[in-house]
Motif scaffolding. Structure first.
Motif, PDB file in Angstrom:
ATOM      1  N   ARG A  70      -2.288  -4.012  -0.460  1.00 44.34           N
ATOM      2  CA  ARG A  70      -0.860  -3.659  -0.535  1.00 44.34           C
ATOM      3  C   ARG A  70      -0.500  -2.554   0.464  1.00 44.34           C
ATOM      4  N   ARG A  71      -1.336  -1.523   0.526  1.00 42.30           N
ATOM      5  CA  ARG A  71      -1.037  -0.416   1.446  1.00 42.30           C
ATOM      6  C   ARG A  71      -1.175  -0.858   2.897  1.00 42.30           C
ATOM      7  N   TRP A  72      -2.149  -1.737   3.191  1.00 38.91           N
ATOM      8  CA  TRP A  72      -2.310  -2.234   4.561  1.00 38.91           C
ATOM      9  C   TRP A  72      -1.076  -3.032   4.977  1.00 38.91           C
ATOM     10  N   ASN A  73      -0.577  -3.890   4.086  1.00 35.32           N
ATOM     11  CA  ASN A  73       0.609  -4.678   4.392  1.00 35.32           C
ATOM     12  C   ASN A  73       1.857  -3.805   4.496  1.00 35.32           C
ATOM     13  N   GLU A  74       1.831  -2.619   3.895  1.00 34.96           N
ATOM     14  CA  GLU A  74       2.943  -1.676   4.023  1.00 34.96           C
ATOM     15  C   GLU A  74       2.868  -0.882   5.325  1.00 34.96           C
ATOM     16  N   GLY A  75       1.807  -1.062   6.098  1.00 34.24           N
ATOM     17  CA  GLY A  75       1.698  -0.410   7.390  1.00 34.24           C
ATOM     18  C   GLY A  75       0.756   0.782   7.430  1.00 34.24           C
TER      19      GLY A  75
END
Length: 500
Positions: free
Chosen positions: A346-351
């Protein structure tokens, strides 16, 4: 009064009773005035006396010691080789023994039930002081029990030291009584034992080739069957391999993917094959090298020395039919980062791409590992080998799906039953796999051996390779009767089989 409490001392005249803090001492002597020598002639000529101490069963939590005045007699038979002899009291004393027969029997039963250390602790709790070695000596002194008539024989291995040293145990399936132990798992010892017991009609065993050859040579008249435990365990291994081959389909597709792909303007996405992990490449090389050396006739120990591998690793490589089996088992191992993958995704997809920051975040969530493991996990995203998916529900693991398939439908929770139902709707292969397992479970628990041939045919004709392999190598053992399925008197499976 004492004789009523101690009827086994009726041949003694108890002269004094002394109670001490840790034991009760009985001073006594024999009642008889004439004692027979071993030659059979009686004698009343006393040559001398001495005190013999015998330990008896505890009373009131205190040990009992009998201080017995023993007389030594002169034999009046000139032809007897014994000039003097010590009296023995029938039912109470035996030559050189320091325990009464009653206490010896109690200690033997304790040794049989609990062996050395635990038996010594129990004996001390009831007022009997005895060492662990004494208990083991009493057990070893017991005569070997008669094997008797054995018609259904169980054969299995056990570990002296797991992974290194094994033995073989033979069980009478009708009485569940151990019959014999062998050092090792070779078939020669089993064949020799079977030749001495031609009455054996059924041999219930696992699929070990050594046991199969030993049973064939030692008892060609016997029917060899697989017990229910090994059948179910081997089926579970086949199911896990089949599910692992479909692990890419276990995740539920995101809500809109099906409509997007089904649209008329949808273009096929070009997917680049991911680079193979270093551990996968290494396992394939080691598997090929180990099988080449094994084909040349080298032993597993020699292969380990040649390749610099542990004996257990060599055994795993040699026993695996293909490198894919070894790779699949290694890839499905749980990793310390796995419980926190959802947060990282989730955090990776948030940038968020900073590994130390992500490490600190999951550390606050309870992550017990180090930052290096997090960096290695994120490296797969950076290099394109493991694209971080859109945040969503975590797909079930291979072992979770295997457990759902192998569990009785009535024993599944509503949540797991719903997950398995949706998985079967998406994947026709896993749906057929579940049906095969449930048919086999119904056949095994209901003892419908007449259905086995049809089940084997159906499994072999299916495209599920691990299940077909199980059907040909595990479900049937070469016997006079090919329909011998689970042995009716064998042990129950470790997990309740599915029959729905």
């Amino acid at each position: 009064m004492l004789l009523e409490l101690f009827p086994h001392l009726s041949a003694l005249l108890i002269e004094e009773v002394e109670r001490r803090p840790d034991k009760v001492v009985l001073r006594a002597r024999a009642r008889a005035t004439t004692v027979a020598c071993r030659c059979g002639k009686g004698s009343a000529r006393v040559h001398g006396r001495y005190v013999r101490r015998l330990r008896d069963v505890a009373v009131g939590g205190l040990g009992v010691v009998i201080e017995l005045c023993i007389r030594r007699f002169r034999c009046e038979n000139p032809a007897c080789s014994a000039v003097t002899f010590a009296e023995q009291i029938e039912g109470l004393t035996t030559p050189h023994s320091r325990h009464t027969p009653l206490l010896r029997g109690v200690l033997t039963q304790i040794g049989l039930a609990l062996a050395g250390r635990a038996g010594a602790r129990l004996a001390a709790a009831v007022g009997i002081s005895v060492g662990r070695d004494m208990l083991l000596r009493l057990v070893r002194a017991l005569p070997e029990p008669d094997v008797g008539h054995v018609e259904v024989l169980g054969v299995d291995d056990f570990a002296f030291r797991k992974g290194r040293h094994y033995g073989t145990v033979l069980i009478d399936i009708a009485t569940h009584r151990p019959l014999h132990l062998f050092n090792g798992r070779e078939g020669e010892d089993l064949a020799a034992w079977l030749r001495d017991h031609p009455e054996v009609k059924v041999i219930c065993r696992d699929r070990s080739s050594g046991y199969g050859e030993g049973a064939r040579l030692g008892a060609p008249q016997a029917e060899q069957v697989a017990d229910r435990y090994h059948l179910w365990a081997n089926l579970g291994q086949a199911v896990e391999k089949a599910v692992n081959a479909h692990r890419s389909r276990l995740a539920e597709p995101p809500p809109g993917d099906a409509d997007t792909l089904a649209g008329p303007e949808a273009e096929p996405e070009v997917v680049q094959p991911p680079r193979e992990l270093k551990i996968v490449t290494r396992l394939r090389e080691q598997h090929a090298a180990a099988h080449d050396l094994w084909a040349q006739g080298m032993s597993k120990a020699a292969i380990g020395r040649k390749l610099g591998l542990h004996q257990a690793t060599v055994r795993k490589l040699v026993d695996a039919r293909s490198a894919s089996d070894v790779v699949a088992k290694s890839l499905q191992r749980a990793h310390i980062v796995d419980p926190y993958v959802g947060h990282l995704h989730r955090r990776w997809n948030e940038g968020v791409r900073n590994a130390p920051q992500l490490y600190r975040e999951i550390q606050d969530l309870g992550y017990p590992g180090g930052e290096l493991a997090v960096q290695r996990h994120l490296r797969s995203y950076r290099t394109g080998r493991g694209h971080a998916p859109v945040a969503g529900p975590k797909p079930p693991s291979v072992r979770e799906v295997t457990s759902w398939i192998m569990t009785h439908p009535e024993h599944l929770s509503d949540e797991n039953a719903d997950k398995l139902h949706r998985l079967r709707e998406r994947d026709a292969d896993l749906d057929r796999l579940t049906l095969h397992v449930r048919k086999f479970a119904a056949m095994m628990t209901g003892r419908h051996g007449d259905r086995l041939e049809d089940w084997i045919t159906g499994a072999e004709q299916d495209t599920l390779a691990p299940l077909a392999s199980f059907a040909t190598t595990s479900a049937v053992i070469s016997t006079p009767s090919a329909t011998a399925c689970p042995c009716p008197t064998g042990p129950a499976p470790s997990r309740a089989p599915s029959t729905g």
